[in-house]
Design an enzyme around this catalytic site. Structure first.
Site, PDB file in Angstrom:
ATOM      1  N   ARG A 156     -17.149  -5.454   1.800  1.00  0.00           N
ATOM      2  CA  ARG A 156     -17.173  -5.928   3.284  1.00  0.00           C
ATOM      3  C   ARG A 156     -18.774  -5.834   3.402  1.00  0.00           C
ATOM      4  O   ARG A 156     -19.373  -4.890   3.526  1.00  0.00           O
ATOM      5  CB  ARG A 156     -16.527  -4.862   3.854  1.00  0.00           C
TER       6      ARG A 156
ATOM      7  N   ARG B 215     -18.216   9.050   5.066  1.00  0.00           N
ATOM      8  CA  ARG B 215     -19.146   7.826   4.635  1.00  0.00           C
ATOM      9  C   ARG B 215     -18.302   7.434   3.455  1.00  0.00           C
ATOM     10  O   ARG B 215     -17.686   8.329   2.512  1.00  0.00           O
ATOM     11  CB  ARG B 215     -20.713   8.429   4.111  1.00  0.00           C
TER      12      ARG B 215
ATOM     13  N   LYS C 146       0.764  -1.209   0.038  1.00  0.00           N
ATOM     14  CA  LYS C 146      -0.080   0.051  -0.010  1.00  0.00           C
ATOM     15  C   LYS C 146       0.747   1.399  -0.058  1.00  0.00           C
ATOM     16  O   LYS C 146       0.592   1.996  -0.787  1.00  0.00           O
ATOM     17  CB  LYS C 146      -0.845   0.040   1.275  1.00  0.00           C
TER      18      LYS C 146
ATOM     19  N   THR D 167     -12.780   3.455  15.190  1.00  0.00           N
ATOM     20  CA  THR D 167     -13.942   3.259  16.081  1.00  0.00           C
ATOM     21  C   THR D 167     -13.658   2.193  17.174  1.00  0.00           C
ATOM     22  O   THR D 167     -13.277   0.895  16.841  1.00  0.00           O
ATOM     23  CB  THR D 167     -15.164   2.557  15.120  1.00  0.00           C
TER      24      THR D 167
ATOM     25  N   CYS E 186     -18.863  -0.290   8.547  1.00  0.00           N
ATOM     26  CA  CYS E 186     -19.261   0.561   9.630  1.00  0.00           C
ATOM     27  C   CYS E 186     -20.295   0.151  10.434  1.00  0.00           C
ATOM     28  O   CYS E 186     -20.447  -0.331  11.350  1.00  0.00           O
ATOM     29  CB  CYS E 186     -19.276   1.955   9.375  1.00  0.00           C
TER      30      CYS E 186
END
Length: 456
Positions: free
Chosen positions: A328, A155, A35, A122, A261
């Site tokens: 996902r 988002r 990455k 999170t 999420c």
């Protein structure tokens, strides 16, 4: 200000590039050498509108750099953002090992002084407290460290816009000086800044996503009721949306929520609440309702086609939402898996404009991935619109009739002009509504089947 970001996922990369755009010096780190290699070469490894140009511009200006060694960053950075992934298991257990591993690489900085570590990931309530204690226990006394929680509300598909135009910024800290520094850092962004304690900030992120999950599941349950009673859910959604106490957002019915999420955070909240002795039964019910939605679509297909095992069915769209390549927990995975399980002879073709290799890895091997919507639809007995990519709205009725063996569309997102398509000889079945009129493509007996119970 000199900043560092640990974790070059969509959240971390957008955060780093965004602050660089605001004039700060940013170093972005990740343990994934591939990455970092792509980013160093100027390639953003995500389908995220606006992110490529944002990164390119700030790399060229010398404000954004990439590296593999986060243990070196504390020597310069005044604020260090931890934006690593914290995936959750099916039971809601949030995996914090990546966060602890990243934090443990933060080394003492020469000369001591003050540093701020911000958790963007999170996390369960109390993580910031644990992290601060962990850092202070191993760093020398002259290295003063303060941990804050600034949850991200980005988002996918709109991360860049959400960084520069956030609805709110929550800064959770137990130290007034830390709040002042972070408030100054964010002040140029046009949003109210809410100062809270760390635990409140952590729970606010889980609460926000759990609330959206409940709202979406409510919309889908109402759509199912509308189908059974002959009502029109899209019209009901408009009625609800005009109520100022409710508002118009997240009332769309369809195949349910997915992504990185909402499912994860809802499960995490339920587990956290159970452990705290305050069960969140409403959120738990929303999760169960969401899981059932692809199965309802399977039953709709069975009602439309006699013997799906002998049929060819096209899936239009695979990602969990348009504007991203994220697979996902995408509803397409459960939908395809269930169709193949219940009807072993079914032929599934699929097309998505962005999913690419991610779809190939996520879907069952039996799904035939195509390079265009036309290729997926050729010879199909029915098609299911799974993700509401704009290009699918451009397909004309004549195209469906020419490409498909039988032009039957199950619109899993209410994204198509069902009235026009039905009027032109294409059967288009939305969510929470019935076909406008019978069509030659769908016999009377099959049309009647749509009015029967479709709960799995």
């Amino acid at each position: 200000m000199k900043l560092a970001v640990v974790g070059a996922g969509i959240v971390g990369l957008t955060t780093g590039a965004g602050f660089a755009e605001l004039g700060h010096q940013v170093e972005c780190y990740d343990i994934d050498a591939g990455k970092i290699g792509l980013l160093t070469a100027g390639a953003v490894p995500y389908h995220e509108p606006g992110l490529q140009s944002l990164v390119e511009r700030n790399v060229a200006a010398g404000r954004l750099r990439f590296g593999l060694a986060p243990e070196q960053l504390t020597s310069q950075a005044e604020v260090i953002f931890l934006a690593v992934g914290t995936p959750s298991a099916d039971d809601g257990h949030m995996q914090l090992a990546p966060l602890w591993a990243a934090a443990d690489k933060l080394s003492a900085w020469p000369g001591g002084g003050r540093r701020i570590v911000v958790i963007k990931s999170t996390v369960p309530v109390g993580t910031a407290d644990r992290l601060e204690a962990r850092l202070r226990s191993r760093l020398p006394a002259e290295c003063e460290v303060h941990v804050a929680s600034i949850p991200e509300f980005m988002r996918e598909g709109g991360a860049v816009r959400d960084f520069f135009e956030p609805a709110r910024i929550v800064i959770g800290t137990n130290d007034p000086d830390t709040f002042e520094r972070l408030d100054l850092l964010h002040r140029r962004l046009p949003a109210p800044i809410l100062g809270t304690d760390r635990r409140t900030a952590e729970l606010s992120k889980l609460a926000a996503n759990a609330h959206l999950a409940v709202r979406l599941s409510f919309a889908n349950e109402m759509a199912a009721l509308a189908e059974q009673t002959g009502a029109d859910y899209p019209a009901i959604a408009r009625v609800l949306g005009l109520d100022p106490r409710i508002g118009p957002h997240f009332l769309g019915a369809g195949l349910g929520f997915g992504g990185s999420c909402l499912p994860k955070d809802a499960r995490a909240l339920v587990r956290l609440a159970d452990e705290a002795g305050a069960p969140q039964t409403l959120v738990a019910a929303a999760i169960r309702a969401n899981v059932m939605l692809p199965l309802r679509m399977v039953r709709k297909l069975e009602a439309a086609l006699s013997g799906p095992s002998r049929r060819r069915v096209a899936l239009l769209g695979l990602t969990f939402k348009p504007g991203t390549d994220d697979m996902r927990e995408a509803p397409s995975i459960r939908l395809a898996t269930e169709l193949l399980r219940r009807h072993p002879g079914i032929v599934l073709t699929a097309y998505d404009p962005a999913a690419g290799e991610l779809a190939k890895r996520a879907l069952p091997n039996a799904v035939q991935l195509c390079d265009s919507a036309e290729a997926a639809l050729r010879g199909a007995d029915a098609a299911i619109l799974v993700t509401e990519w704009p290009e699918f709205r451009k397909i004309q009725a004549e195209d469906f009739k020419n490409w498909m063996k039988r032009p039957i569309l199950l619109d899993g997102r209410n994204a198509l002009d069902a009235e026009t398509l039905n009027a032109q000889g294409v059967v288009c079945i939305g969510v929470g509504r019935l076909p406008a009129t019978p069509s030659d493509a769908l016999g009377a007996a099959e049309l009647t089947a749509f009015q029967t119970e479709v709960e799995p």
